[in-house]
Design a protein around this motif. Sequence first.
Motif, PDB file in Angstrom:
ATOM      1  N   HIS A  68       0.855  -1.200   0.000  1.00  0.00           N
ATOM      2  CA  HIS A  68       0.000   0.000   0.000  1.00  0.00           C
ATOM      3  C   HIS A  68       0.887   1.246   0.000  1.00  0.00           C
ATOM      4  CE1 HIS A  68      -3.745   2.133   1.896  1.00  0.00           C
ATOM      5  NE2 HIS A  68      -2.905   3.068   1.434  1.00  0.00           N
TER       6      HIS A  68
ATOM      7  N   ILE B 240      -5.674  15.829   0.419  1.00  0.00           N
ATOM      8  CA  ILE B 240      -5.585  15.152  -0.882  1.00  0.00           C
ATOM      9  C   ILE B 240      -5.809  16.161  -2.018  1.00  0.00           C
ATOM     10  CG2 ILE B 240      -6.698  13.409  -2.347  1.00  0.00           C
ATOM     11  CD1 ILE B 240      -7.350  11.934   0.407  1.00  0.00           C
TER      12      ILE B 240
ATOM     13  N   PHE C 223     -11.446   5.449  -1.088  1.00  0.00           N
ATOM     14  CA  PHE C 223     -11.277   5.930   0.287  1.00  0.00           C
ATOM     15  C   PHE C 223     -12.674   5.993   0.903  1.00  0.00           C
ATOM     16  CE2 PHE C 223      -9.452   9.719   2.990  1.00  0.00           C
ATOM     17  CZ  PHE C 223      -9.564   8.947   4.135  1.00  0.00           C
TER      18      PHE C 223
ATOM     19  N   HIS D 249      -9.383   1.652   1.208  1.00  0.00           N
ATOM     20  CA  HIS D 249      -9.063   2.402   2.422  1.00  0.00           C
ATOM     21  C   HIS D 249     -10.314   2.375   3.301  1.00  0.00           C
ATOM     22  CE1 HIS D 249      -5.834   4.078  -0.032  1.00  0.00           C
ATOM     23  NE2 HIS D 249      -5.350   4.701   1.021  1.00  0.00           N
TER      24      HIS D 249
ATOM     25  N   ASP E 215       2.010   2.793   3.535  1.00  0.00           N
ATOM     26  CA  ASP E 215       1.097   3.863   3.117  1.00  0.00           C
ATOM     27  C   ASP E 215       1.905   5.097   2.688  1.00  0.00           C
ATOM     28  OD1 ASP E 215      -1.296   5.135   2.551  1.00  0.00           O
ATOM     29  OD2 ASP E 215      -1.705   5.720   4.620  1.00  0.00           O
TER      30      ASP E 215
HETATM   31  O1  NIG Z   1      -3.895   6.285   3.012  1.00  0.00           O
HETATM   32  N1  NIG Z   1      -6.543   8.037   3.628  1.00  0.00           N
HETATM   33  C1  NIG Z   1      -6.480   8.277   2.440  1.00  0.00           C
HETATM   34  N2  NIG Z   1      -5.413   8.357   1.658  1.00  0.00           N
HETATM   35  C2  NIG Z   1      -4.058   8.407   2.094  1.00  0.00           C
HETATM   36  C3  NIG Z   1      -3.567   9.758   2.477  1.00  0.00           C
HETATM   37  C4  NIG Z   1      -3.931  10.801   1.599  1.00  0.00           C
HETATM   38  C5  NIG Z   1      -3.249  12.091   1.845  1.00  0.00           C
HETATM   39  O2  NIG Z   1      -3.420  12.708   2.912  1.00  0.00           O
HETATM   40  O3  NIG Z   1      -2.558  12.509   0.927  1.00  0.00           O
HETATM   41  C6  NIG Z   1      -3.870   7.460   3.249  1.00  0.00           C
HETATM   42  O4  NIG Z   1      -3.716   7.894   4.408  1.00  0.00           O
END
Ligand code: NIG
Length: 447
Positions: free
Chosen positions: A107, A139, A249, A277, A357
């Motif tokens: 991931h 994001i 997500f 997610h 992540d």
């Molecule tokens: O896995 N949670 C959603 N997406 C990503 C982070 C996204 C970001 O803040 O850029 C994650 O934590």
Amino acid sequence: MHKLFIGISKLWGVAESAGMVKYGLAMQAVDCLEHAWIWVHNGSIYKVGIMSDLSESTQSALQNRITSTAHDIAGKFVFNDDFQGFEFSMLVCLGNKEVMPGFVDSHTHIVFAEPRTEEFKLRIQGAGYEAIAAAGGGILNSARKLQGMSFDFLLTEAKKRLHWMVAHGTTTVEIKSGYGLTVESELMMLRVIAALKAEFPGIIRSTFLGAHAFPLEYKGREEDYVQLIIDTMLPAVVQENLADHVDVFCDRGFFSAEQTGRILTAAKSYGLPGKIHANELGITGGVQVAVANNAWSADHLEYLGEQEIAEFAKSVSAEGGETVPVALPGCSYFLGIPYANTRALIKAGLPVALATDFNPGSSPVCSLQMVWSLACTQQKMLPSEAFNAITCNAARALRLEKNVGSIAPGMDANFITTSTLNALDTIPYFFGKNHIEDVFIRGNRFN
Ligand code: NIG
Ligand code: FE
């Protein structure tokens, strides 16, 4: 080409045959061979054994080649009747080091334009991750930055991050899109991943994550964005064969379980499995929708109730196999949110995996060694459990357990060496140090 790897003081993560996955408390066991050798043929492991299996003359011939510095010796090597009389064209001495399978990071989001250090500083001063996101940061901030960047720039930056990961022991990587959020930018991200795939010797898997956040211009008409994903983005991604999985997500303030279900159903109609997610910010039905759609994994899980754990447990008997729970402790550490209750998941008999992540917002960590340590100290996983979670079980989260994540005949010859003694316990113990010396992918040293 036949190569013989020697100078292995301990070989961790050995399996009897390809495809090992560790469920529940079986995660506590890690098989180890002492004074081992690995016979590699054309990038795959052909056979594994220990020195004392060999005749005395072969043992002493090999012992003469072993030094404390790793080195390669090209030539023609035949060892009487040992190794079925085969001729090796290279001996690789690994320096009398401890060796383990290359780590699997199931991931990541390593294609991005820039770090988000301004948000990092805001959060240090008290701003919340969700509040920053709701105000158009997070994001969406990364998406704005990415949309102005060229393919070449993104590729160069992503390659740099991939090389950081490899230097820390990772040899198999999943990479997501999700900072494009327009048809063209999502496709560009996936083409960057395709370019990485084409030149990286290990396995890279790509995930389409158009459903990462709702772009600001869809505020009040979020359904239109869901339809754009299903009707336009997904077919375009499939047309160019750019994705191996589809992610959503599914969380508070992002995609609902119902929207997630529709996206996963559409993905399935193209033969693309889900990896979602779920439950990073709250309990919103992500695990249930993942299991209902036979997703290969549900990742994050900082918030987990008994029902979610029961759902995961139910999936173990599903056709096509279980939905692997993947914890991301780098995110909990960086955002100061709860850690996933992996103890409860292990108790329920699940094959827990861990991943970095690696992304610019919630988890800018490239190292699975750091994740290993966090899992031990914060999630109370034993070093052996966390090791299985970044190797064979992480491979399972990508359905690659027959290729990578353990050491057995038929598997890719991906392994890493460390001079750290009793590495299985001491790597997560001496946290923050990079313990990896050499990285081999498909039998070749990766520089
Ligand atoms: O896995 N949670 C959603 N997406 C990503 C982070 C996204 C970001 O803040 O850029 C994650 O934590
Ligand atoms: Fe993520």
